[in-house]
Design a protein around this motif. Sequence first.
Motif, PDB file in Angstrom:
ATOM      1  N   HIS A   1       0.990  13.133  13.602  1.00 25.09           N
ATOM      2  CA  HIS A   1       1.445  11.757  13.349  1.00 25.09           C
ATOM      3  C   HIS A   1       1.687  11.631  11.848  1.00 25.09           C
ATOM      4  O   HIS A   1       0.755  11.538  11.048  1.00 25.09           O
ATOM      5  CB  HIS A   1       0.396  10.739  13.818  1.00 25.09           C
ATOM      6  CG  HIS A   1       0.864   9.309  13.752  1.00 25.09           C
ATOM      7  ND1 HIS A   1       0.148   8.276  14.320  1.00 25.09           N
ATOM      8  CD2 HIS A   1       1.967   8.738  13.189  1.00 25.09           C
ATOM      9  CE1 HIS A   1       0.801   7.128  14.105  1.00 25.09           C
ATOM     10  NE2 HIS A   1       1.896   7.385  13.417  1.00 25.09           N
TER      11      HIS A   1
ATOM     12  N   ILE B   1       0.774   4.385  -2.534  1.00 26.05           N
ATOM     13  CA  ILE B   1       0.656   5.782  -2.106  1.00 26.05           C
ATOM     14  C   ILE B   1       1.701   6.637  -2.823  1.00 26.05           C
ATOM     15  O   ILE B   1       1.395   7.721  -3.330  1.00 26.05           O
ATOM     16  CB  ILE B   1       0.773   5.879  -0.562  1.00 26.05           C
ATOM     17  CG1 ILE B   1      -0.567   5.448   0.072  1.00 26.05           C
ATOM     18  CG2 ILE B   1       1.160   7.296  -0.123  1.00 26.05           C
ATOM     19  CD1 ILE B   1      -0.551   5.375   1.585  1.00 26.05           C
TER      20      ILE B   1
ATOM     21  N   LYS C   1       0.413  12.101   6.220  1.00 28.06           N
ATOM     22  CA  LYS C   1      -0.235  11.967   7.527  1.00 28.06           C
ATOM     23  C   LYS C   1      -0.735  10.540   7.724  1.00 28.06           C
ATOM     24  O   LYS C   1      -1.308   9.945   6.808  1.00 28.06           O
ATOM     25  CB  LYS C   1      -1.404  12.951   7.639  1.00 28.06           C
ATOM     26  CG  LYS C   1      -0.946  14.395   7.697  1.00 28.06           C
ATOM     27  CD  LYS C   1      -2.116  15.325   7.973  1.00 28.06           C
ATOM     28  CE  LYS C   1      -1.609  16.772   8.039  1.00 28.06           C
ATOM     29  NZ  LYS C   1      -2.707  17.728   8.199  1.00 28.06           N
ATOM     30  N   ASP C   2      -0.504  10.015   8.943  1.00 28.58           N
ATOM     31  CA  ASP C   2      -1.033   8.691   9.267  1.00 28.58           C
ATOM     32  C   ASP C   2      -2.559   8.750   9.292  1.00 28.58           C
ATOM     33  O   ASP C   2      -3.160   9.695   9.800  1.00 28.58           O
ATOM     34  CB  ASP C   2      -0.492   8.221  10.621  1.00 28.58           C
ATOM     35  CG  ASP C   2      -0.709   6.734  10.829  1.00 28.58           C
ATOM     36  OD1 ASP C   2       0.297   5.999  10.853  1.00 28.58           O
ATOM     37  OD2 ASP C   2      -1.871   6.299  10.973  1.00 28.58           O
ATOM     38  N   ILE C   3      -3.189   7.716   8.722  1.00 29.53           N
ATOM     39  CA  ILE C   3      -4.643   7.679   8.601  1.00 29.53           C
ATOM     40  C   ILE C   3      -5.312   7.468   9.969  1.00 29.53           C
ATOM     41  O   ILE C   3      -6.496   7.778  10.139  1.00 29.53           O
ATOM     42  CB  ILE C   3      -5.048   6.561   7.602  1.00 29.53           C
ATOM     43  CG1 ILE C   3      -6.410   6.824   6.995  1.00 29.53           C
ATOM     44  CG2 ILE C   3      -4.975   5.183   8.222  1.00 29.53           C
ATOM     45  CD1 ILE C   3      -6.701   5.956   5.778  1.00 29.53           C
TER      46      ILE C   3
ATOM     47  N   ASN D   1       8.702   0.388  13.553  1.00 30.93           N
ATOM     48  CA  ASN D   1       8.430  -0.988  13.960  1.00 30.93           C
ATOM     49  C   ASN D   1       9.013  -1.943  12.920  1.00 30.93           C
ATOM     50  O   ASN D   1       8.875  -1.713  11.719  1.00 30.93           O
ATOM     51  CB  ASN D   1       6.916  -1.202  14.089  1.00 30.93           C
ATOM     52  CG  ASN D   1       6.326  -0.361  15.203  1.00 30.93           C
ATOM     53  OD1 ASN D   1       6.890  -0.283  16.284  1.00 30.93           O
ATOM     54  ND2 ASN D   1       5.193   0.274  14.935  1.00 30.93           N
TER      55      ASN D   1
ATOM     56  N   ILE E   1       0.826  -1.217   0.000  1.00 35.62           N
ATOM     57  CA  ILE E   1       0.000   0.000   0.000  1.00 35.62           C
ATOM     58  C   ILE E   1       0.860   1.268   0.000  1.00 35.62           C
ATOM     59  O   ILE E   1       0.458   2.278  -0.586  1.00 35.62           O
ATOM     60  CB  ILE E   1      -1.026   0.028   1.164  1.00 35.62           C
ATOM     61  CG1 ILE E   1      -0.370  -0.029   2.518  1.00 35.62           C
ATOM     62  CG2 ILE E   1      -2.070  -1.050   1.004  1.00 35.62           C
ATOM     63  CD1 ILE E   1      -1.348   0.285   3.648  1.00 35.62           C
ATOM     64  N   PHE E   2       2.023   1.216   0.628  1.00 30.84           N
ATOM     65  CA  PHE E   2       2.843   2.431   0.637  1.00 30.84           C
ATOM     66  C   PHE E   2       3.476   2.683  -0.738  1.00 30.84           C
ATOM     67  O   PHE E   2       3.622   3.839  -1.146  1.00 30.84           O
ATOM     68  CB  PHE E   2       3.892   2.372   1.748  1.00 30.84           C
ATOM     69  CG  PHE E   2       3.329   2.592   3.146  1.00 30.84           C
ATOM     70  CD1 PHE E   2       1.969   2.836   3.347  1.00 30.84           C
ATOM     71  CD2 PHE E   2       4.149   2.560   4.257  1.00 30.84           C
ATOM     72  CE1 PHE E   2       1.447   3.035   4.628  1.00 30.84           C
ATOM     73  CE2 PHE E   2       3.636   2.761   5.540  1.00 30.84           C
ATOM     74  CZ  PHE E   2       2.287   2.993   5.726  1.00 30.84           C
TER      75      PHE E   2
ATOM     76  N   HIS F   1       7.564   6.592  11.985  1.00 29.76           N
ATOM     77  CA  HIS F   1       6.487   7.398  12.548  1.00 29.76           C
ATOM     78  C   HIS F   1       7.119   8.634  13.203  1.00 29.76           C
ATOM     79  O   HIS F   1       8.054   8.488  13.996  1.00 29.76           O
ATOM     80  CB  HIS F   1       5.746   6.631  13.646  1.00 29.76           C
ATOM     81  CG  HIS F   1       5.078   5.362  13.208  1.00 29.76           C
ATOM     82  ND1 HIS F   1       3.724   5.279  13.015  1.00 29.76           N
ATOM     83  CD2 HIS F   1       5.575   4.128  12.949  1.00 29.76           C
ATOM     84  CE1 HIS F   1       3.405   4.033  12.664  1.00 29.76           C
ATOM     85  NE2 HIS F   1       4.513   3.320  12.617  1.00 29.76           N
TER      86      HIS F   1
ATOM     87  N   VAL G   1       2.506  -2.689   8.134  1.00 28.05           N
ATOM     88  CA  VAL G   1       2.737  -2.394   6.718  1.00 28.05           C
ATOM     89  C   VAL G   1       4.204  -2.690   6.425  1.00 28.05           C
ATOM     90  O   VAL G   1       5.108  -2.091   7.025  1.00 28.05           O
ATOM     91  CB  VAL G   1       2.409  -0.925   6.376  1.00 28.05           C
ATOM     92  CG1 VAL G   1       2.708  -0.661   4.901  1.00 28.05           C
ATOM     93  CG2 VAL G   1       0.950  -0.609   6.687  1.00 28.05           C
TER      94      VAL G   1
ATOM     95  N   HIS H   1       9.037   2.383   7.338  1.00 28.79           N
ATOM     96  CA  HIS H   1       8.456   3.704   7.626  1.00 28.79           C
ATOM     97  C   HIS H   1       8.862   4.148   9.014  1.00 28.79           C
ATOM     98  O   HIS H   1       9.055   3.332   9.910  1.00 28.79           O
ATOM     99  CB  HIS H   1       6.931   3.707   7.473  1.00 28.79           C
ATOM    100  CG  HIS H   1       6.222   2.640   8.243  1.00 28.79           C
ATOM    101  ND1 HIS H   1       6.133   1.345   7.806  1.00 28.79           N
ATOM    102  CD2 HIS H   1       5.570   2.669   9.428  1.00 28.79           C
ATOM    103  CE1 HIS H   1       5.449   0.614   8.670  1.00 28.79           C
ATOM    104  NE2 HIS H   1       5.108   1.388   9.680  1.00 28.79           N
TER     105      HIS H   1
HETATM  106  P1  AMP Z   1       3.115  -0.010  11.654  1.00 32.16           P
HETATM  107  O1  AMP Z   1       2.124  -0.606  12.613  1.00 32.16           O
HETATM  108  O2  AMP Z   1       4.349   0.504  12.313  1.00 32.16           O
HETATM  109  O3  AMP Z   1       3.389  -0.932  10.481  1.00 32.16           O
HETATM  110  O4  AMP Z   1       2.408   1.293  11.095  1.00 32.16           O
HETATM  111  C1  AMP Z   1       1.611   1.337   9.945  1.00 32.16           C
HETATM  112  C2  AMP Z   1       0.900   2.656   9.984  1.00 32.16           C
HETATM  113  O5  AMP Z   1       0.359   2.906   8.686  1.00 32.16           O
HETATM  114  C3  AMP Z   1      -0.283   2.702  10.969  1.00 32.16           C
HETATM  115  O6  AMP Z   1      -0.048   3.735  11.908  1.00 32.16           O
HETATM  116  C4  AMP Z   1      -1.483   2.973  10.073  1.00 32.16           C
HETATM  117  O7  AMP Z   1      -2.431   3.819  10.674  1.00 32.16           O
HETATM  118  C5  AMP Z   1      -0.834   3.605   8.848  1.00 32.16           C
HETATM  119  N1  AMP Z   1      -1.564   3.468   7.603  1.00 32.16           N
HETATM  120  C6  AMP Z   1      -2.038   2.323   7.048  1.00 32.16           C
HETATM  121  N2  AMP Z   1      -2.632   2.570   5.875  1.00 32.16           N
HETATM  122  C7  AMP Z   1      -2.530   3.913   5.670  1.00 32.16           C
HETATM  123  C8  AMP Z   1      -2.960   4.798   4.629  1.00 32.16           C
HETATM  124  N3  AMP Z   1      -3.607   4.350   3.556  1.00 32.16           N
HETATM  125  N4  AMP Z   1      -2.696   6.120   4.763  1.00 32.16           N
HETATM  126  C9  AMP Z   1      -2.043   6.580   5.851  1.00 32.16           C
HETATM  127  N5  AMP Z   1      -1.601   5.786   6.853  1.00 32.16           N
HETATM  128  C10 AMP Z   1      -1.848   4.480   6.780  1.00 32.16           C
END
Ligand code: AMP
Length: 112
Positions: free
Chosen positions: A37, A8, A28-30, A85, A4-5, A100, A94, A98
């Motif tokens: 965030h 994006i 921005k985190d969803i 993570n 998904i990233f 955060h 994901v 990434h």
């Molecule tokens: P992690 O748990 O460290 O793998 O973090 C994955 C992050 O991606 C989570 O904080 C989700 O809220 C974020 N996330 C997942 N899908 C999307 C999206 N389509 N747009 C923005 N953030 C997302």
Amino acid sequence: MDCIFCKIIKGEIPSTKVYEDEHVYAFKDINPMAPVHILVIPKEHICCANKVDETNSIYVAKIFEAIPKIAADAGLEGGYRIISNCGPDADQTVLHLHFHILGGKKLSARLV
Ligand code: AMP
Ligand code: ZN
């Protein structure tokens, strides 16, 4: 590849972009866990910190060059926390590297 990233970055899935350059994309985190965030990702698919090596570490360097600019634009003068993570024990959901960026309030002193 069903990442998904990566989608994006290509604009195939919408995101709220806050920064972009040749190597780095930030949005921005969803599901925000703090008032600010932001997720900062490499434009090349690297699954996690465990897969960083001498062939792709430029992306990590560029991410950390971008972070101060992203933080300043987000008004994080008071500081912020960076989290990445890696793997199931860290609950990485994901599988595209990434970082955060969390801030906009006084964060708790403990993570675990
Ligand atoms: P992690 O748990 O460290 O793998 O973090 C994955 C992050 O991606 C989570 O904080 C989700 O809220 C974020 N996330 C997942 N899908 C999307 C999206 N389509 N747009 C923005 N953030 C997302
Ligand atoms: Zn990817």
